[in-house]
Design a protein around this motif. Sequence first.
Motif, PDB file in Angstrom:
ATOM      1  N   GLY A  81      32.912  41.661  43.881  1.00 51.44           N
ATOM      2  CA  GLY A  81      33.901  42.860  43.332  1.00 51.44           C
ATOM      3  C   GLY A  81      35.334  42.709  43.922  1.00 51.44           C
ATOM      4  O   GLY A  81      35.947  43.601  43.824  1.00 51.44           O
ATOM      5  N   THR A  82      36.087  41.605  44.119  1.00 51.08           N
ATOM      6  CA  THR A  82      37.311  41.430  44.636  1.00 51.08           C
ATOM      7  C   THR A  82      38.413  40.894  43.574  1.00 51.08           C
ATOM      8  O   THR A  82      39.383  40.664  43.900  1.00 51.08           O
ATOM      9  N   ARG A  83      37.899  40.976  42.116  1.00 49.46           N
ATOM     10  CA  ARG A  83      38.690  40.615  41.147  1.00 49.46           C
ATOM     11  C   ARG A  83      40.279  41.421  41.295  1.00 49.46           C
ATOM     12  O   ARG A  83      41.107  40.604  40.810  1.00 49.46           O
ATOM     13  N   ALA A  84      39.779  42.800  41.429  1.00 45.41           N
ATOM     14  CA  ALA A  84      41.055  43.402  41.299  1.00 45.41           C
ATOM     15  C   ALA A  84      42.167  43.229  42.384  1.00 45.41           C
ATOM     16  O   ALA A  84      43.353  43.627  42.522  1.00 45.41           O
ATOM     17  N   LEU A  85      41.808  42.411  43.403  1.00 45.43           N
ATOM     18  CA  LEU A  85      42.649  42.233  44.793  1.00 45.43           C
ATOM     19  C   LEU A  85      43.586  41.291  44.195  1.00 45.43           C
ATOM     20  O   LEU A  85      43.362  40.170  43.687  1.00 45.43           O
ATOM     21  N   PRO A  86      44.920  41.475  44.731  1.00 44.75           N
ATOM     22  CA  PRO A  86      45.761  40.431  44.393  1.00 44.75           C
ATOM     23  C   PRO A  86      45.803  39.015  45.199  1.00 44.75           C
ATOM     24  O   PRO A  86      45.167  39.070  46.273  1.00 44.75           O
ATOM     25  N   ALA A  87      46.235  38.131  44.631  1.00 48.69           N
ATOM     26  CA  ALA A  87      46.206  36.816  45.464  1.00 48.69           C
ATOM     27  C   ALA A  87      47.110  36.786  46.529  1.00 48.69           C
ATOM     28  O   ALA A  87      48.139  36.081  46.538  1.00 48.69           O
ATOM     29  N   ARG A  88      47.015  37.806  47.353  1.00 49.38           N
ATOM     30  CA  ARG A  88      48.062  37.797  48.550  1.00 49.38           C
ATOM     31  C   ARG A  88      47.322  38.095  49.901  1.00 49.38           C
ATOM     32  O   ARG A  88      46.237  38.363  49.982  1.00 49.38           O
ATOM     33  N   PRO A  89      48.001  37.675  50.963  1.00 49.08           N
ATOM     34  CA  PRO A  89      47.357  37.742  52.207  1.00 49.08           C
ATOM     35  C   PRO A  89      46.826  39.452  52.594  1.00 49.08           C
ATOM     36  O   PRO A  89      47.662  40.098  52.218  1.00 49.08           O
TER      37      PRO A  89
END
Length: 324
Positions: A81-89
Amino acid sequence: VPCDAAQLRIQAMAADREGTLWIGTGGSGLWRLRDQRLELVSLLVGDITALDVDANGTVWVGTRTQGLLTLVEGRLEPSTGTRALPARPITTLRADRDGGLWIGTEQGGLFHRARDGRMEAMPDGPPVRWTVLCLLEDHAGTLWVGSEDRGLRTTFKVPFRAVPMKGPEPEAAGRMGCQDAAGTVWCLTGDQSLGQVREGRVEPVTIRGSVGPGPISALWPHQGGGLWLGTRGGGLFLLEQGRARGVAFQGGSLPGGILSLYEDPSGDLWIATPRQGLLKLPPNGAPQVLPMARGVAAMTGGGPAPPYLASPSQGLGILDAEGL
């Protein structure tokens, strides 16, 4: 502490309920300190930037380039369920008391993963990209958010729950509510009787002395203690220690009903009526009648500043020296 690695660049740490200290490193994977011995758990992640352990013992791992991971049977695996997370550190993690997880990112803002895996961005965060540096959930459930470029922020969790009425109709209407100087919450129930919140429910209040004419239609806390009560027939009372004392109007005639009450910071009591307009009752001095403000349902402000008035028929207004 004895360890199997000569040098570790430690970037994150978290302790679980069993006393194990989990350690995330830059370039040397995930480690744990148990029984005064430092052990390697996984080398699959190069740069761990955040760690936390929730109430169920799940180890959450935030990384610089691999997103959010969890430790499953000794292996680090991508979280669901981490699709909403941006590709950021990921900069920081904090498990909350409800089984969710707060996730801070670099130039991506703050996110929350619910217990069921749903992921959502913080709804009241800044509208621009921002970096979360630290997270703290205090004893009251308030989340404190330290950021690199937006200062210190808080987000308040206010659970919505029912406060039942004592008696045969627990879902009876609650028409009006206020809190007095002592912290007691008062309300008008469905039949316009006075109630008081005690131990999580609304209990009817027995008033000593006659209150009328008509049922109670308005209430407001008195700054000096007690509760102002207005009735549908125009009666005004001050309730103190369970006894109601009537307040006489100049001239002796009652207004044709009281819609709402408000005591401003200066101690002036404002009384809204359906036809006569607005009455201002100072602590010391003659009352004033403002006939242009009719049918006022709610008030705020006053004192050194002009009061704001809300009326279903006249809208929102400001009462100042020039009028309404």
